[in-house]
Design an enzyme around this catalytic site. Structure first.
Site, PDB file in Angstrom:
ATOM      1  N   ASP A 161     -33.314 -16.692   1.258  1.00  0.00           N
ATOM      2  CA  ASP A 161     -32.549 -17.096   0.085  1.00  0.00           C
ATOM      3  C   ASP A 161     -33.267 -16.769  -1.218  1.00  0.00           C
ATOM      4  OD1 ASP A 161     -30.633 -18.143   1.792  1.00  0.00           O
ATOM      5  OD2 ASP A 161     -31.492 -20.165   1.734  1.00  0.00           O
ATOM      6  N   LYS A 162     -32.511 -16.671  -2.282  1.00  0.00           N
ATOM      7  CA  LYS A 162     -33.038 -16.361  -3.611  1.00  0.00           C
ATOM      8  C   LYS A 162     -34.196 -17.283  -3.985  1.00  0.00           C
ATOM      9  CE  LYS A 162     -31.753 -16.643  -8.502  1.00  0.00           C
ATOM     10  NZ  LYS A 162     -30.660 -16.937  -9.474  1.00  0.00           N
TER      11      LYS A 162
END
Length: 355
Positions: A161-162
């Site tokens: 994830d970011k």
């Protein structure tokens, strides 16, 4: 147009504001097609899009047949031309090289292992078409004639994830990506994460099993369903307690599977959301004292590490060409290190902790 196009459309984009429409997708119905509702017809051909969202798009006037908008109960006919029309013009998804710093842990002619910082999206997508990890990889490998960042047969083998930091492997050749992809599919790779979660886990170690699918109430969040529910994809996470801070716990998570938001959704499911994980409720003060000093301490923790406290710490796989076992470890980034240090100091000075 990919099967996931509807997943990249926000709900407010499915409201008609009377403005100009742009074509995003075109499909001509086969000559032998039997009459069938258009929402059902498209749902079968877009397996990652919900029928509900297709219906919303149709009923808002965004799905056209032969140039005219139709409702979701329209029955397709042979040779019908179906188009999806949206207010925003289509975006050019071509990946371009961008000079973005990379923390390269290892590199050879077949692959590279990168330590991704929190805040960096790994691949261009809705809302993030530039400034991603793969744009940085394209720049780093710009002189490698055989590497095309727009070729799906090379590039990222897996994603994080970011706002998760840590290790990722990138394949430089189709052979490397195929081999590494099979290792991930066959669960022979090793990945471990460190996470700070809310609460004091009862057991020192455990296993979480539950299917993961998109939450029907929030498309940006994943939800856990029973393994025999038939909903979503199976997922298994193993956890082990590393350190206890009374109101929070530092754990190691080892993945058997690699589903979207797997650790975040699984820990939320067992009542221990990741500290600082806004999407899953981790930015609320879920455990602890009512004192103003404690609340100030927690808010300071959120400022120190303004994201979910999750780091992809280790990555292990067999080298696709040499057959040698490759194992990598990355240290916590500064924000997570400072967060853990603050909790260590807090628990060492606390006189009354009632988890």
């Amino acid at each position: 147009m990919t099967e996931e196009l509807f997943d990249d459309i926000q709900d407010d984009e499915l409201e008609d504001d009377g403005g100009q429409l742009y074509e995003h997708f075109r499909l001509v119905v086969d000559k032998g097609q039997e009459p069938e509702r258009i929402d059902k017809y498209l749902f079968v051909r877009m397996q990652h899009s919900s029928r509900n969202r297709i219906q919303k798009a149709a009923d808002a006037g965004f799905i056209h047949v032969n140039g005219r908008p139709v409702k979701s109960n329209y029955k397709v006919r042979p040779a019908d031309t179906i188009t999806l029309m949206l207010h925003q013009p289509p975006h050019d998804n071509t990946i371009v090289a961008e000079d973005i710093p990379l923390d390269i842990v290892y590199e050879d002619g077949d692959l590279m292992v990168v330590n991704k910082p929190a805040g960096l999206v790994v691949h261009p997508g809705a809302g993030n078409f530039h400034g991603t990890l793969i744009n940085a990889v394209a720049w780093h490998l710009r002189d490698m004639a055989s590497f095309d960042p727009n070729d799906p047969e090379v590039g990222l083998v897996h994603r994080i994830d970011k706002d998760t930091s840590g290790l990722l492997v990138v394949a430089k050749t189709p052979e490397a990506k195929t081999n590494l992809g099979l290792q991930f599919f066959n669960k022979t790779t090793h990945r471990s994460y460190n996470a700070l979660v809310w609460g004091n886990l009862t057991e020192d170690e455990g296993r979480i099993e539950g299917n993961i699918a998109r939450d029907p109430r929030d498309r940006l969040r994943m939800k856990v369903f029973a393994p025999d529910s038939g909903i979503g994809k199976s997922a298994v996470t193993h956890y082990r307690v590393l350190e206890r801070f009374g109101y929070t716990t530092l754990v190691e998570c080892v993945l058997e599977t690699g589903r979207t938001h797997q650790i975040r959704a699984h820990m939320k499911h067992i009542g221990h959301p990741l500290f600082g994980d806004e999407r899953y409720g981790g930015t609320e003060i879920l455990r602890g004292q009512r004192s103003s000093s404690y609340k100030a301490f927690i808010q300071n923790c959120f400022k120190v590490c303004p994201r979910q406290a999750l780091h992809a710490k280790t990555l292990g796989f067999v080298h696709p060409r040499t057959g040698r076992q490759m194992d990598f470890t990355s240290e916590w980034p500064d924000d997570m290190r400072q967060l853990i240090d603050k909790w260590r100091k807090f628990i060492s000075g606390a006189t009354n902790v009632n988890p």
